[in-house]
Each structure stands twice: as C-alpha cells, then as structure tokens.
Enzyme design. Structure first.
Site, short mmCIF file in Angstrom:
data_model
loop_
_atom_site.label_atom_id
_atom_site.label_comp_id
_atom_site.label_asym_id
_atom_site.label_seq_id
_atom_site.Cartn_x
_atom_site.Cartn_y
_atom_site.Cartn_z
N LYS A 1 0.43 -0.87 10.88
CA LYS A 1 1.45 -0.78 9.61
C LYS A 1 2.81 -1.79 9.50
CE LYS A 1 -0.32 3.56 7.43
NZ LYS A 1 -0.07 4.58 6.66
N LYS B 1 -9.58 -0.56 6.51
CA LYS B 1 -10.02 0.85 5.85
C LYS B 1 -9.52 0.77 4.51
CE LYS B 1 -6.27 4.11 6.61
NZ LYS B 1 -5.92 5.40 6.61
N LYS C 1 -4.83 3.63 0.05
CA LYS C 1 -4.09 3.85 -1.33
C LYS C 1 -3.21 2.77 -1.49
CE LYS C 1 -3.36 8.52 -0.18
NZ LYS C 1 -2.50 8.60 1.32
#
Ligand code: AQP
Length: 339
Positions: A116, A203, A206
């Site tokens: 991230k 993956k 959202k």
C-alpha cells in the site's frame, strides 16, 4: 467460549468504497454462513479506513453502504452484532496499548504495508503502518476464537497472535498469564483471492481507479455482462488442465470466480468448458454472476432507502459491542496498572 457455549467470530470490512465480488466471496459470504453456529461480530472498520485519507461525506455514505451490504447479503442482526468500529471507543484504546506491545520489527515485515505504501513510504500516515495493531485490538477486545478473512489478511492474523502471546508473557506475573486466547484465521474453501478483471496479478480492490477491474455489488445485469465480456484473457483456447493456469493468471481468476460461485472445484469447471469457446464460458459466467448478485443488489437498494432501519441496527450493535468490550478493557487496564 461464551456463556452460550458458542465460539466467537470477529471480522470487518473497511468503508472505503463500493463493495465488490472479492469482498463478497472472500469475506461476507462466509460471515453469513458462520452466524448461526458462532457468536458473531461483524464490524464496519472506519478507523482502518482513515489510515488513507477519505472524503468525510463519502466516508459517511460508505459506512451506511457496508451496513446495507451486510444486511442484503444475509447477515441477520438477530444472530450477529453489526456495528461501526469508531462507535466503540475501546477499539482505539486497546490499539494504543498494543502500539506499546507490538514491535517495530514485526510491523516492518507486513507485506500489505509495503504494497500500500509503495515507493511513498516516508509520506504515508503512521496509522497505515500501525494498522495491524488496531486489527489485533479489534479481534482481542472480544477474545474472538476465529477470524474469517481473505488470505491477504493471514499475515495480520499472525501478528495478532504474536501480540496476544507477548501480552500474556509480559504480564504473566500480574494476572496476564493466558489472558488472551490465541485466535485462529478461518480461510474457508471457496474464499480464494479474487483478482482484478484487467490484471491477474493484482487483487480486485475498491480503491482501484478503474471500476472495470471489479464487479461491484451494485452493478446492474448489463454492466456485469459488459465487464465480463471485456475482462482480460489471452489468445489461447479454454484450458484443459490445472497446470496450464500457472502461466495464465487472468484465465485462472475467471475460473476461480466461477468455481467459488458454483461451489465446485476449478477442475470440474475446466472439464465442463474444455474445447468450448471463451465466449461461451464468459456468457455462462455472466449468467451465474447475475443469478447470485441480482437478488443481493435488489435487496441492497431496498435497505439503503431505509436509513432509519440501518441506524437502528447499528446503534443496537454498538450497544451490544460496548457491553462485550468494556469488561475486557477494564481487566486489561488493571493488569497493566493503568488508571
Ligand atoms: N480481492 C479479494 N479477494 C478476496 N477477498 C478479498 N477481500 C478484499 N478484497 C478481496 C476481503 O474482504 C474483507 C474486507 O476487506 P477490506 O475492505 O477490509 O480491505 P481490503 O482487503 O483492503 O479490501 P479492498 O477492497 O482491497 O479495499 P481497499 O481498496 O480500500 O484496500 C477482508 O477479509 C479481505 O480479505
């Protein structure tokens, strides 16, 4: 074990945007099937969400959307405690205590932080770095036995277990011996990691800037057909064996989705479509998705229109969660010598 002798389950979803097929197959579908056999707590983890900046207006809407999705997918507030993390202050309180138990070296190993933060490591929030400590607090506050999560969260679960063990050791002479039971991850079959429709190595998420990478729970039937027809594949024919999938991540992902929805093995799906056209497979996949997701979408829209019902569910959930967590936090503070 709880007084009613059921084991406890805790899990959560971040209100960071439109929920997608990965959240459903990797998490919420399992929450639904566990709720009758376990004492289940399902949280909307808004404190986790703000580890990355969120637009406050959108965050408020997203919280209600996750609550609606829980309900629409079949989580029943009579069986499960549904609540918003920030409405139970004990989560943040225990997270601070765990910031002082957890080790920097442990956090440095977390691959999700590395993914991230990417190249921007110096400039992301310190909350993103200590996120796994908050997750440990979420779980241990309720002394949860089992935590159903996608396999991407397994490493965070291991850290939770390390924190629980270190607390028990550090305070063993002060009433902390075996205080925390050590929770187990529950990665159920059929909850494979669902990947982006445009890139089989990423993956489904959202926060991906393109909504074409994911099937959202609110996508209507036409949009599902469009996204699946545009989903990336390769020029080769439908595979004839599992082995071939090693070098074909996008095809593997579509087969995984099919297999999870049908609750059949990938081999069975490969046999069914061997020798057929990709377009046939994609048509069948769209039909299957629509048959599973359309009832959820219709229910979701109905529930979302009834804001006072959602707020009632959440305030009851928060009341129950505070009742459960207050006792634990008092005991922890007493063991540590706080207050
Ligand atoms: N692609 C996925 N495949 C399988 N399971 C998934 N989960 C998320 N994406 C997939 C599972 O859904 C639960 C809730 O996830 P989350 O919202 O708390 O956080 P996340 O894993 O970071 O999900 P997203 O969609 O990728 O959100 P953003 O983009 O905000 O980071 C978890 O149990 C997770 O394993």
């Amino acid at each position: 074990m709880t007084s009613n002798n059921k084991k406890k389950v805790f899990s959560g979803v971040q209100p960071t945007g439109a929920l997608h097929l990965g959240n459903y197959l990797g998490a919420i579908k399992n929450f639904v099937s566990l709720q009758t056999d376990y004492d289940s707590l399902y949280c909307i983890v808004d404190l986790h969400a703000i580890t990355v900046w969120q637009n406050p207006k959108e965050l408020k809407d997203n919280i209600l959307e996750v609550a609606s999705a829980y309900l629409a997918c079949g989580i029943d507030p009579k069986n499960s405690t549904i609540f918003v993390q920030s409405s139970v202050p004990q989560h943040a309180e225990l997270a601070w205590i765990f910031n002082c138990i957890s080790r920097i070296g442990w956090l440095n190993r977390m691959t999700q932080f590395k993914e991230k933060a990417g190249k921007n490591k110096e400039n992301v929030s310190s909350g993103l770095y200590t996120y796994p400590n908050l997750m440990a607090a979420d779980i241990l506050l309720y002394q949860a036995d089992l935590v159903p999560v996608g396999d991407d969260q397994k490493q965070h679960l291991e850290l939770t277990r390390d924190i629980a063990q270190k607390f028990n050791n550090d305070y063993s002479d002060f009433g902390g011996d075996n205080f925390f039971s050590i929770p187990e991850p529950l990665i159920l079959s059929g909850s494979a990691r669902i990947m982006s429709l445009r890139d089989g190595s990423k993956k489904m998420s959202k926060s991906d800037s393109s909504s074409m990478t994911r099937i959202e729970l609110k996508d209507d039937n036409d949009l599902i057909v469009k996204k699946i027809s545009k989903a990336k594949t390769d020029p080769l024919p439908m595979p004839g064996s599992l082995k071939e999938l090693d070098s074909r991540p996008e095809v593997r992902n579509l087969l995984n989705i099919f297999s999870s929805l049908r609750e059949e093995t990938v081999s069975e799906i490969i046999n069914e479509f061997n020798g057929k056209q990709f377009s046939d497979f994609k048509k069948n996949l769209s039909d299957l998705l629509i048959s599973k997701l359309e009832p959820i979408r219709l229910e979701l829209l109905k529930i979302e229109a009834d804001k006072s019902y959602i707020r009632d569910v959440l305030s009851n959930g928060s009341y129950k969660a505070i009742e459960k967590s207050e006792k634990t936090i008092k005991e922890i503070k007493n063991i540590i010598g706080l207050g």
